[in-house]
Every structure is written in structure tokens, then in C-alpha cells.
Design a protein around this motif. Structure first.
Motif: not given
Length: 259
Positions: A145-158
Motif C-alpha cells: 500500500r505504498g511506503r509513505e512514512g516508512l522511511d521516516e518511521r525506521l530512520a530514528p532506529e538507524g
């Protein structure tokens, strides 16, 4: 002056020199592909100006260490700044089905392999720093269903995106943050000889599809009481065998577990 021709001619000549020096065919292909991508991304039209004479550049590419990174500084390890890439890297392209890909990504990540991207046919394009190999870890996410927000959600964990294909996205992160100096691979194993890793479950899926094709042909023959009709039907299905394999691959990608 046709700069495209000159650039391609340089790479073709370089590939011939690499093969003459004993570099395996798959490594030659991966090396030339990566160099072509570098020229495209950098907008460089003069390959010789970028890499130097083909004979000299080929002499820097050796079978047991792979590719000299374009533009890398000629520095000893102790003079290299934090996060600065080593001059020499190994390159490797490989693929696996989604029953085993995440397990293998982490296994090879522990051997120092960093995935740069996933290419158009689903191969992991990987490299490893020869002088300072570091451990990497990976995860896979479903992106139907797309990756909207996925990169931002995982970025804080590196986590950093390193490739997408069909309905999946893969992420990587260096293990140095959690392991410190232990993240360095002291004695990395050689480049794997294999480039395809398919599980028994994947081959089982192919077998089920092949059986379904055979049963369909037999069913038509029995229903029509004419063996030739079933044979013709079966031949028609077999003529699309390549498409069936493609469907099988897509199916197993869909059936992989979400991480």
C-alpha cells in the motif's frame, strides 16, 4: 565526437582486459555495470579521464579483491578519515527467494557485505570494503500500500533503504552502533561462488505449478475423450513455461512473510 560511443568503447575494452587477466565472467559483468552506473550518475562523458587508461585501470582490478572504487583517495588505513570509504572493494550480485532472503542478508551482512540496491531483476547488488569490512544487518518490509512514512518511521532506529522490488522494501544499518569495534570483520570469507539461493519451499512451489499444468492437460483429454486435445492443450501450456516460471517467482515473493 560521439562521447557515448567512446565511453561504451572504453568499457568494452576494459571488460576484454579484465577477462584476459583472469577475472571471472560474472565479476567482469558486475564491475563494468557498476562503472557504467557511476559514469551515468556523475554525468562524466570521458571514461578515460575518469578512470585512466584502460590497461592501467585493468591492472588495478584483481580477481581476489574486485573493483577499485572510482575516485577513492590513495590513502593508508590510518590516514583515512572516519566514514571514508576504502580504496578497494569487492562486488557481488546475488538473489534469493523471500523464504530465505532476510536470513541470508543478515548472514552475509555479518561477513561484511553491504547491499547498495536491488536491480531490475531482483538481485542484491552488494559490495564489501576489503581493508575495513564492517558488519551489516537487514530487515524487509511489505509495501503493498505504498511506503509513505516508512522511511521516516525506521530512520530514528538507524535503518536506511537499500532497495525495493515488487511489493518489498529492504533496509540496512551498520552494526557498529551496537557492537562498536566488534563490528569489524577480522577475517572475512572469500566472495561466495554461488549467486542464486532458492529454498526447498520455492522449488516445491514450482513443482506444484508443474503438476497443475500436467493435471490440466490430462483433465482436458479425459473430458473430451480425445488424447490429442489434451496433448494440444498441454503443449500450449508448456509453450508458456517461461511465463509460468515468472508467475511462480511473483507468487513466492507475495507469499514471503512480513518482517
Amino acid at each position: 565526437m560521439n562521447t557515448q560511443y567512446e565511453r561504451d568503447g572504453y568499457l568494452i575494452g576494459l571488460a576484454e582486459r579484465l577477462r584476459a587477466r583472469g577475472l571471472p565472467a560474472d565479476r567482469v559483468e558486475a564491475t563494468v555495470t557498476d562503472l557504467a552506473a557511476h559514469l551515468e550518475e556523475s554525468g562524466t562523458e570521458d571514461a578515460e579521464a575518469e578512470f585512466g587508461p584502460a590497461d592501467e585501470f585493468a591492472a588495478q582490478l584483481v580477481p581476489d579483491t574486485g573493483v577499485r572504487a572510482p575516485g577513492a583517495a590513495d590513502k593508508p588505513d590510518e590516514a583515512r578519515g572516519p566514514g571514508e570509504a576504502s580504496e578497494v572493494v569487492e562486488t557481488w550480485r546475488w538473489t534469493a527467494d523471500t523464504y530465505v532472503d532476510e536470513e541470508l542478508l543478515n548472514r552475509f551482512g555479518d561477513e561484511g557485505w553491504e547491499v547498495e540496491r536491488v536491480d531490475a531483476i531482483g538481485r542484491f547488488v552488494s559490495h564489501r570494503d576489503v581493508a575495513q569490512p564492517q558488519r551489516w544487518e537487514y530487515r524487509r518490509e511489505l509495501v503493498t500500500r505504498g511506503r509513505e512514512g516508512l522511511d521516516e518511521r525506521l530512520a530514528p532506529e538507524g535503518w536506511e533503504a537499500c532497495g525495493t522490488w515488487v511489493v518489498y522494501a529492504w533496509f540496512k544499518r551498520p552494526r557498529a552502533a551496537s557492537l562498536g569495534p566488534a563490528a569489524r570483520v577480522e577475517s572475512p570469507p572469500p566472495v561466495p561462488e554461488r549467486s542464486r539461493f532458492f529454498s526447498r519451499r520455492f522449488y516445491g512451489l514450482l513443482a506444484v505449478l508443474a503438476l497443475a499444468v500436467a493435471v490440466a492437460g490430462i483433465s482436458v483429454a479425459v473430458g473430451d475423450e480425445d488424447a490429442s486435445s489434451g496433448l494440444g492443450f498441454l503443449v500450449g501450456l508448456l509453450a508458456g513455461a517461461v511465463a509460468v516460471v515468472g508467475v511462480a517467482w511473483a507468487l513466492q515473493m507475495w507469499r514471503g512473510r512480513r518482517t
